[in-house]
Design a protein around this motif. Structure first.
Motif, PDB file in Angstrom:
ATOM      1  N   MET A   1       0.828  -1.471   0.000  1.00 25.40           N
ATOM      2  CA  MET A   1      -0.198   0.242  -0.148  1.00 25.40           C
ATOM      3  C   MET A   1       1.020   1.244  -0.097  1.00 25.40           C
ATOM      4  O   MET A   1       0.419   2.354  -0.725  1.00 25.40           O
ATOM      5  CB  MET A   1      -0.895  -0.091   1.289  1.00 25.40           C
ATOM      6  CG  MET A   1      -2.113  -1.090   1.071  1.00 25.40           C
ATOM      7  SD  MET A   1      -2.951  -0.993  -0.405  1.00 25.40           S
ATOM      8  CE  MET A   1      -2.487  -2.380  -1.368  1.00 25.40           C
ATOM      9  N   GLU A   2       1.772   1.049   0.635  1.00 26.62           N
ATOM     10  CA  GLU A   2       2.886   2.537   0.697  1.00 26.62           C
ATOM     11  C   GLU A   2       3.323   2.496  -0.743  1.00 26.62           C
ATOM     12  O   GLU A   2       3.430   3.702  -1.273  1.00 26.62           O
ATOM     13  CB  GLU A   2       4.112   2.023   1.535  1.00 26.62           C
ATOM     14  CG  GLU A   2       3.850   2.043   2.960  1.00 26.62           C
ATOM     15  CD  GLU A   2       4.716   1.590   3.844  1.00 26.62           C
ATOM     16  OE1 GLU A   2       5.931   1.084   3.300  1.00 26.62           O
ATOM     17  OE2 GLU A   2       4.631   1.412   5.166  1.00 26.62           O
ATOM     18  N   ILE A   3       3.718   1.475  -1.654  1.00 26.92           N
ATOM     19  CA  ILE A   3       4.035   1.369  -2.781  1.00 26.92           C
ATOM     20  C   ILE A   3       2.925   2.197  -3.615  1.00 26.92           C
ATOM     21  O   ILE A   3       3.271   2.774  -4.722  1.00 26.92           O
ATOM     22  CB  ILE A   3       4.668   0.165  -3.475  1.00 26.92           C
ATOM     23  CG1 ILE A   3       6.019  -0.128  -2.652  1.00 26.92           C
ATOM     24  CG2 ILE A   3       4.918   0.170  -4.914  1.00 26.92           C
ATOM     25  CD1 ILE A   3       6.482  -1.325  -3.006  1.00 26.92           C
ATOM     26  N   ALA A   4       1.700   1.569  -3.345  1.00 27.72           N
ATOM     27  CA  ALA A   4       0.704   2.088  -4.348  1.00 27.72           C
ATOM     28  C   ALA A   4       0.344   3.639  -4.184  1.00 27.72           C
ATOM     29  O   ALA A   4       0.306   4.214  -5.341  1.00 27.72           O
ATOM     30  CB  ALA A   4      -0.520   1.381  -3.948  1.00 27.72           C
ATOM     31  N   HIS A   5       0.718   4.124  -3.152  1.00 27.74           N
ATOM     32  CA  HIS A   5       0.450   5.548  -2.867  1.00 27.74           C
ATOM     33  C   HIS A   5       1.760   6.361  -3.836  1.00 27.74           C
ATOM     34  O   HIS A   5       1.426   7.271  -4.181  1.00 27.74           O
ATOM     35  CB  HIS A   5       0.463   6.053  -1.496  1.00 27.74           C
ATOM     36  CG  HIS A   5       0.514   7.330  -1.027  1.00 27.74           C
ATOM     37  ND1 HIS A   5       1.668   8.115  -0.815  1.00 27.74           N
ATOM     38  CD2 HIS A   5      -0.162   8.159  -1.075  1.00 27.74           C
ATOM     39  CE1 HIS A   5       1.401   9.419  -0.802  1.00 27.74           C
ATOM     40  NE2 HIS A   5       0.142   9.589  -0.829  1.00 27.74           N
ATOM     41  N   LYS A   6       2.890   5.730  -3.537  1.00 27.89           N
ATOM     42  CA  LYS A   6       4.079   6.267  -4.410  1.00 27.89           C
ATOM     43  C   LYS A   6       3.658   6.385  -5.753  1.00 27.89           C
ATOM     44  O   LYS A   6       4.047   7.289  -6.363  1.00 27.89           O
ATOM     45  CB  LYS A   6       5.477   5.660  -4.052  1.00 27.89           C
ATOM     46  CG  LYS A   6       5.935   6.113  -2.414  1.00 27.89           C
ATOM     47  CD  LYS A   6       7.076   5.224  -2.395  1.00 27.89           C
ATOM     48  CE  LYS A   6       7.682   5.506  -0.941  1.00 27.89           C
ATOM     49  NZ  LYS A   6       8.819   4.715  -0.661  1.00 27.89           N
ATOM     50  N   ILE A   7       3.276   5.392  -6.328  1.00 21.57           N
ATOM     51  CA  ILE A   7       2.701   5.355  -7.685  1.00 21.57           C
ATOM     52  C   ILE A   7       1.717   6.423  -8.053  1.00 21.57           C
ATOM     53  O   ILE A   7       2.045   6.873  -9.026  1.00 21.57           O
ATOM     54  CB  ILE A   7       2.094   3.858  -7.892  1.00 21.57           C
ATOM     55  CG1 ILE A   7       3.381   2.871  -7.909  1.00 21.57           C
ATOM     56  CG2 ILE A   7       1.552   3.847  -9.424  1.00 21.57           C
ATOM     57  CD1 ILE A   7       2.781   1.498  -8.124  1.00 21.57           C
ATOM     58  N   MET A   8       0.980   6.603  -7.150  1.00 23.85           N
ATOM     59  CA  MET A   8      -0.366   7.582  -7.423  1.00 23.85           C
ATOM     60  C   MET A   8       0.397   9.136  -7.482  1.00 23.85           C
ATOM     61  O   MET A   8      -0.183   9.872  -7.980  1.00 23.85           O
ATOM     62  CB  MET A   8      -1.333   7.502  -6.602  1.00 23.85           C
ATOM     63  CG  MET A   8      -2.204   6.366  -6.823  1.00 23.85           C
ATOM     64  SD  MET A   8      -3.479   6.843  -8.055  1.00 23.85           S
ATOM     65  CE  MET A   8      -4.972   7.442  -7.066  1.00 23.85           C
ATOM     66  N   GLN A   9       1.493   9.089  -6.983  1.00 22.69           N
ATOM     67  CA  GLN A   9       2.221  10.476  -6.856  1.00 22.69           C
ATOM     68  C   GLN A   9       2.951  10.951  -8.245  1.00 22.69           C
ATOM     69  O   GLN A   9       3.510  11.948  -8.498  1.00 22.69           O
ATOM     70  CB  GLN A   9       2.997  10.662  -5.603  1.00 22.69           C
ATOM     71  CG  GLN A   9       2.230  10.397  -4.321  1.00 22.69           C
ATOM     72  CD  GLN A   9       1.057  10.911  -4.217  1.00 22.69           C
ATOM     73  OE1 GLN A   9       0.602  12.019  -4.381  1.00 22.69           O
ATOM     74  NE2 GLN A   9       0.102   9.973  -3.984  1.00 22.69           N
TER      75      GLN A   9
END
Length: 338
Positions: A232-240
């Motif tokens: 989920m931390e990686i998913a958020h980084k992708i969204m940025q």
């Protein structure tokens, strides 16, 4: 249109906020200062244990992915900066017995969401988790974002449809649609419907003398086991990222269910052969090939890849299972004494 003011909080809507991924994501976004909203269906109203510690910090909205009117109402009212779709029928075995429902909620619903976003504000960022099950019986020893799709379950087929829909809306309508092709990701929030949750809780109960046997299906299936919180931390980084795209998210190593059993039982000083029995009821009618992902593109884009590997993950899961069983045993004992 959504015009974000840097002096105000970013607003995020998480579809499926009560689940494993949705709850970890909600906690992460709160830590990052977001105004967090969650979307949940009627059957999840009594299952808010994963978000119990943050219930007073987020806003919940009722609805269902099967109901376009509820989706439209919530998205139109909130006009969020980011939407994360963590809601679907995410159990492979269940998909064999509920093909229509699984394909609709896992696949078609994504089309409904994207079309609603397009009508309300096509600049809203959207994240869709996909699954390595879209590759299924892959001819490629290592899969990447361009590997041909060949799902081997209704769940995998539904995710493949969602993946194609996301690419379509991004390519044709230039919408900021991001996908993460997640390989298996586990956590203490996995229920016993999932093999890892069943194993660690079973081992913990066996260690405590509360269970005698552990019944499982095929032990030779090889899986890439990752940690959901980290994903989920990686998913958020992708969204940025400024440029929306598709990314494989995995640890890059596989281990069999048998290895998982060995590691879990060894953690409590026991041997699996003394307790584990095969039960054909838990064998899947369609198996995938060994799925190993390539995270090169992910690393280039956000500068990181998953770091929690197999042994560390089993330790996290076993520690949580042992604590849970001990707590339940204490509660049960207290109830009996009262």
């Amino acid at each position: 249109m959504t015009t974000h003011n840097p002096t105000t909080k970013k607003k995020a809507l998480i579809l499926g906020v009560t689940g494993q991924d949705g709850s970890y994501l909600a906690e992460l976004l709160l830590e990052k200062g977001y105004d967090v909203h969650g979307f949940y269906r009627r059957s999840a109203t009594g299952n808010t244990i994963n978000i119990k510690p943050i219930l007073d910090k987020i806003t919940l909205h009722r609805g269902d992915l099967a109901d376009p009117t509820s989706l439209y109402r919530v998205i139109n009212t909130l006009r969020p900066d980011e939407i994360y779709n963590e809601a679907d029928q995410d159990h492979v075995s269940w998909s064999y017995d509920g093909v229509g429902y699984s394909c609709d909620i896992t696949g078609s619903a994504v089309g409904r969401i994207l079309e609603i976003i397009k009508q309300i504000d096509p600049k809203i960022k959207f994240f869709q988790p996909v699954s390595s099950n879209i590759f299924g019986m892959s001819k490629d020893a290592i899969q990447n974002e361009e590997t041909p799709l060949r799902p081997q379950s209704p769940y995998g087929a539904g995710k493949a449809f969602a993946y194609v829909l996301c690419r379509y809306y991004r390519d044709v309508f230039k919408m900021p649609v991001y996908t993460g092709i997640f390989y298996n990701h586990e956590s203490p929030r996995r229920t016993e419907e999932y093999v890892t949750g069943k194993i660690v809780r079973g081992v913990a109960r066996i260690k405590k003398g509360l269970q005698q046997k552990l019944l499982l299906g095929n032990l030779d299936t090889k899986i890439d086991f990752g940690y959901a919180k980290e994903y989920m931390e990686i998913a958020h980084k992708i969204m940025q990222l400024d440029q929306p795209d598709d990314f494989v998210i995995c640890t890059g190593e596989v281990h069999s269910i048998r290895e998982f059993l060995d590691e879990a039982f060894a953690y409590v000083g026991l041997k699996p052969q003394d307790y584990v029995e095969f039960d054909p009821r838990f064998a899947r009618p369609g198996n995938t090939s060994v799925l190993i992902g390539d995270t090169t593109k992910l690393h280039h884009a956000i500068g990181t890849v998953p770091h929690v590997k197999f042994k560390q993950l089993v330790k996290i899961l076993m520690d949580a299972a042992l604590e849970e069983v001990t707590r339940n045993e204490h509660i049960s004992g207290t109830t009996k004494s009262n």
